[in-house]
Design an enzyme around this catalytic site. Structure first.
Site, PDB file in Angstrom:
ATOM      1  N   LYS A   1      -3.098  -7.299  -8.670  1.00 11.02           N
ATOM      2  CA  LYS A   1      -4.215  -7.702  -7.816  1.00 11.02           C
ATOM      3  C   LYS A   1      -5.325  -6.640  -7.864  1.00 11.02           C
ATOM      4  CE  LYS A   1      -5.097  -6.847  -3.198  1.00 11.02           C
ATOM      5  NZ  LYS A   1      -6.308  -7.188  -2.470  1.00 11.02           N
TER       6      LYS A   1
ATOM      7  N   LYS B   1      -9.669  -2.188  -4.231  1.00  9.12           N
ATOM      8  CA  LYS B   1     -10.363  -0.900  -4.158  1.00  9.12           C
ATOM      9  C   LYS B   1      -9.371   0.246  -4.093  1.00  9.12           C
ATOM     10  CE  LYS B   1     -13.598  -2.902  -1.158  1.00  9.12           C
ATOM     11  NZ  LYS B   1     -12.753  -3.340  -0.031  1.00  9.12           N
TER      12      LYS B   1
ATOM     13  N   LYS C   1       0.829  -1.207   0.000  1.00  8.16           N
ATOM     14  CA  LYS C   1       0.000   0.000   0.000  1.00  8.16           C
ATOM     15  C   LYS C   1       0.864   1.259   0.000  1.00  8.16           C
ATOM     16  CE  LYS C   1      -4.229  -1.988   1.821  1.00  8.16           C
ATOM     17  NZ  LYS C   1      -5.145  -2.164   2.919  1.00  8.16           N
TER      18      LYS C   1
HETATM   19  P1  ADP Z   1      -9.482  -4.286  -1.311  1.00 11.78           P
HETATM   20  O1  ADP Z   1      -8.083  -4.772  -1.516  1.00 11.78           O
HETATM   21  O2  ADP Z   1     -10.208  -4.163  -2.587  1.00 11.78           O
HETATM   22  O3  ADP Z   1      -9.576  -3.051  -0.460  1.00 11.78           O
HETATM   23  P2  ADP Z   1     -10.292  -5.701   1.006  1.00 11.78           P
HETATM   24  O4  ADP Z   1      -8.922  -5.468   1.516  1.00 11.78           O
HETATM   25  O5  ADP Z   1     -11.426  -5.027   1.686  1.00 11.78           O
HETATM   26  O6  ADP Z   1     -10.273  -5.376  -0.538  1.00 11.78           O
HETATM   27  O7  ADP Z   1     -10.545  -7.249   0.938  1.00 11.78           O
HETATM   28  C1  ADP Z   1     -11.711  -7.884   1.312  1.00 11.78           C
HETATM   29  C2  ADP Z   1     -11.601  -9.347   0.986  1.00 11.78           C
HETATM   30  O8  ADP Z   1     -11.549  -9.528  -0.431  1.00 11.78           O
HETATM   31  C3  ADP Z   1     -10.335 -10.030   1.533  1.00 11.78           C
HETATM   32  O9  ADP Z   1     -10.652 -11.337   1.942  1.00 11.78           O
HETATM   33  C4  ADP Z   1      -9.426 -10.076   0.361  1.00 11.78           C
HETATM   34  O10 ADP Z   1      -8.506 -11.139   0.421  1.00 11.78           O
HETATM   35  C5  ADP Z   1     -10.392 -10.281  -0.771  1.00 11.78           C
HETATM   36  N1  ADP Z   1      -9.837  -9.760  -2.003  1.00 11.78           N
HETATM   37  C6  ADP Z   1      -9.569  -8.463  -2.274  1.00 11.78           C
HETATM   38  N2  ADP Z   1      -9.043  -8.321  -3.495  1.00 11.78           N
HETATM   39  C7  ADP Z   1      -8.964  -9.573  -4.006  1.00 11.78           C
HETATM   40  C8  ADP Z   1      -8.497 -10.111  -5.241  1.00 11.78           C
HETATM   41  N3  ADP Z   1      -8.027  -9.306  -6.190  1.00 11.78           N
HETATM   42  N4  ADP Z   1      -8.556 -11.441  -5.429  1.00 11.78           N
HETATM   43  C9  ADP Z   1      -9.049 -12.271  -4.464  1.00 11.78           C
HETATM   44  N5  ADP Z   1      -9.498 -11.828  -3.293  1.00 11.78           N
HETATM   45  C10 ADP Z   1      -9.468 -10.501  -3.052  1.00 11.78           C
HETATM   46  N1  TRP Z   2      -7.747  -6.984   6.168  1.00 11.24           N
HETATM   47  C1  TRP Z   2      -8.842  -7.515   5.421  1.00 11.24           C
HETATM   48  C2  TRP Z   2      -8.688  -7.041   3.995  1.00 11.24           C
HETATM   49  O1  TRP Z   2      -8.102  -6.033   3.732  1.00 11.24           O
HETATM   50  C3  TRP Z   2     -10.179  -7.072   5.970  1.00 11.24           C
HETATM   51  C4  TRP Z   2     -10.389  -7.588   7.337  1.00 11.24           C
HETATM   52  C5  TRP Z   2     -10.347  -6.883   8.514  1.00 11.24           C
HETATM   53  C6  TRP Z   2     -10.704  -8.928   7.703  1.00 11.24           C
HETATM   54  N2  TRP Z   2     -10.645  -7.667   9.544  1.00 11.24           N
HETATM   55  C7  TRP Z   2     -10.866  -8.931   9.118  1.00 11.24           C
HETATM   56  C8  TRP Z   2     -10.865 -10.089   6.965  1.00 11.24           C
HETATM   57  C9  TRP Z   2     -11.149 -10.108   9.789  1.00 11.24           C
HETATM   58  C10 TRP Z   2     -11.163 -11.276   7.660  1.00 11.24           C
HETATM   59  C11 TRP Z   2     -11.301 -11.270   9.060  1.00 11.24           C
HETATM   60  O2  TRP Z   2      -9.162  -7.698   3.152  1.00 11.24           O
END
Ligand code: ADP
Ligand code: TRP
Length: 311
Positions: free
Chosen positions: A190, A193, A111
């Site tokens: 990957k 968001k 990030k």
């Molecule tokens: P983002 O990276 O879009 O902010 P989050 O961190 O909120 O998404 O992730 C929420 C869930 O979605 C997590 O379990 C994460 O592993 C899964 N996830 C996010 N992006 C991907 C991806 N490109 N492929 C598979 N799983 C993903």
């Molecule tokens: N860190 C996870 C992500 O970015 C989101 C997350 C926060 C999460 N707390 C959690 C996922 C607890 C599973 C369980 O995708």
């Protein structure tokens, strides 16, 4: 009964990576467990500082949960900020792990490398996530591959606490489906968001088409790799082989076929989503928060006793 929990950040519209990596596996599994589905709004605050947008995202994420088929009677749906024990426990874990240990977090490094601010919340993010999980004695956490290390961090936080203060926390296991472990974004990295490379799960057909048309293709290959990889989430590879052979060299045709296949999967869920009101979301979150608080406060009483702040 074993316990299952996952969480998503309300940091923007959910995308097909979130769906295949975390939401769909949750939906497929949750009936066989005592399940919880979390909206991690304090995690989202590490990158989003717009209150109106955060409020809207929270409502939208809960609508997404309901639209993909999560029944709030069979899973506790709640938001992190409604249960202050999460941030409280995160602080305690932060006193148990070291800065060099947290510095190894890939998600943090990625990030920051992408230009996100290296704020202290982003740095401590894994310990808040550990608290989300450990507070509820969770056995299984369905996530995408990018979260593997975060679950290891949660196990480490549990082990450190247990070692220091006595057996208290269960070590959770991740559940990662290799077939959808990392869904690529429109740029081939990957999908995330925070990287601006997403195909929205519940966008309009036009929004989905716009994102699909922007998928980067490598003109040297015969088959557009990124388009194909995303397509394989929506259609059997057997069927796809013939389609991509027929469309050889014609990337636009393959992209158009992908838009139609996404639409076929998403349209019924989108329709369901449109019937969900903001009030329904508020009710679901209020009921979920009540259940979660009850469990969390019990666990935190045990923790406070063990660390010596209860006199
Ligand atoms: P983002 O990276 O879009 O902010 P989050 O961190 O909120 O998404 O992730 C929420 C869930 O979605 C997590 O379990 C994460 O592993 C899964 N996830 C996010 N992006 C991907 C991806 N490109 N492929 C598979 N799983 C993903
Ligand atoms: N860190 C996870 C992500 O970015 C989101 C997350 C926060 C999460 N707390 C959690 C996922 C607890 C599973 C369980 O995708």
């Amino acid at each position: 009964m074993q316990r299952l929990l996952t969480g998503l950040q309300p940091s923007g519209a959910l995308h097909i990576g979130n769906y295949f990596g975390a939401l769909k596996p949750f939906v497929d599994l949750y009936g066989d467990y005592e399940s919880s589905l979390l909206v991690v709004d304090y995690h989202a605050l590490t990158t989003l500082k717009n209150p109106e947008e955060l409020r809207q995202n929270i409502v939208n994420v809960v609508k997404d949960y309901l639209a993909v088929g999560v029944d709030p009677k069979r899973a506790t749906i709640f938001k992190q900020s409604d249960v202050p024990e999460h941030t409280e426990l995160a602080w305690i874990f932060e006193t148990l792990v070291t800065v060099p240990f947290l510095m190894q977090a890939h998600a943090y490094k990625d990030k920051v490398a992408k230009g996100l601010e290296a704020n202290a919340g982003l740095f401590n993010y894994p310990m808040l996530m550990a608290a989300d999980i450990l507070l509820y004695d969770i056995d299984v956490v369905p996530v995408g591959a990018d979260q593997r290390q975060h679950i290891e961090y949660a196990r480490e936080a549990a082990a450190k606490f247990n070692e220091t203060f006595g057996e208290t926390f269960k070590e959770p296991k991740e559940r990662i489906l290799e077939s959808v472990a990392t869904v690529p974004g429109t740029d081939g990295q990957k999908m995330s968001k925070s990287y601006g490379n997403t195909i929205p799960l519940f966008g309009t057909k036009d929004e989905i088409a716009k994102a699909v048309m922007s998928i980067v293709t490598d003109s040297s290959g015969e088959s557009p790799e990124h388009v194909y990889n995303i397509h394989s989430l929506f259609k059997e590879r057997g069927e796809l082989g013939a389609l991509y052979k027929a469309n050889k060299g014609n990337y636009k045709a393959s992209k158009e076929a992908l838009v139609e296949d996404i639409e076929a999967t998403v349209a019924p869920m989108r329709e369901r989503r449109e019937s969900i009101s903001d009030d329904e979301v508020r009710t679901v979150l209020a009921e979920g928060a009540e259940k979660a608080r009850e469990r969390a406060s019990k666990k935190m009483t045990e923790v406070r006793k063990k660390i010596g702040v209860m006199i």
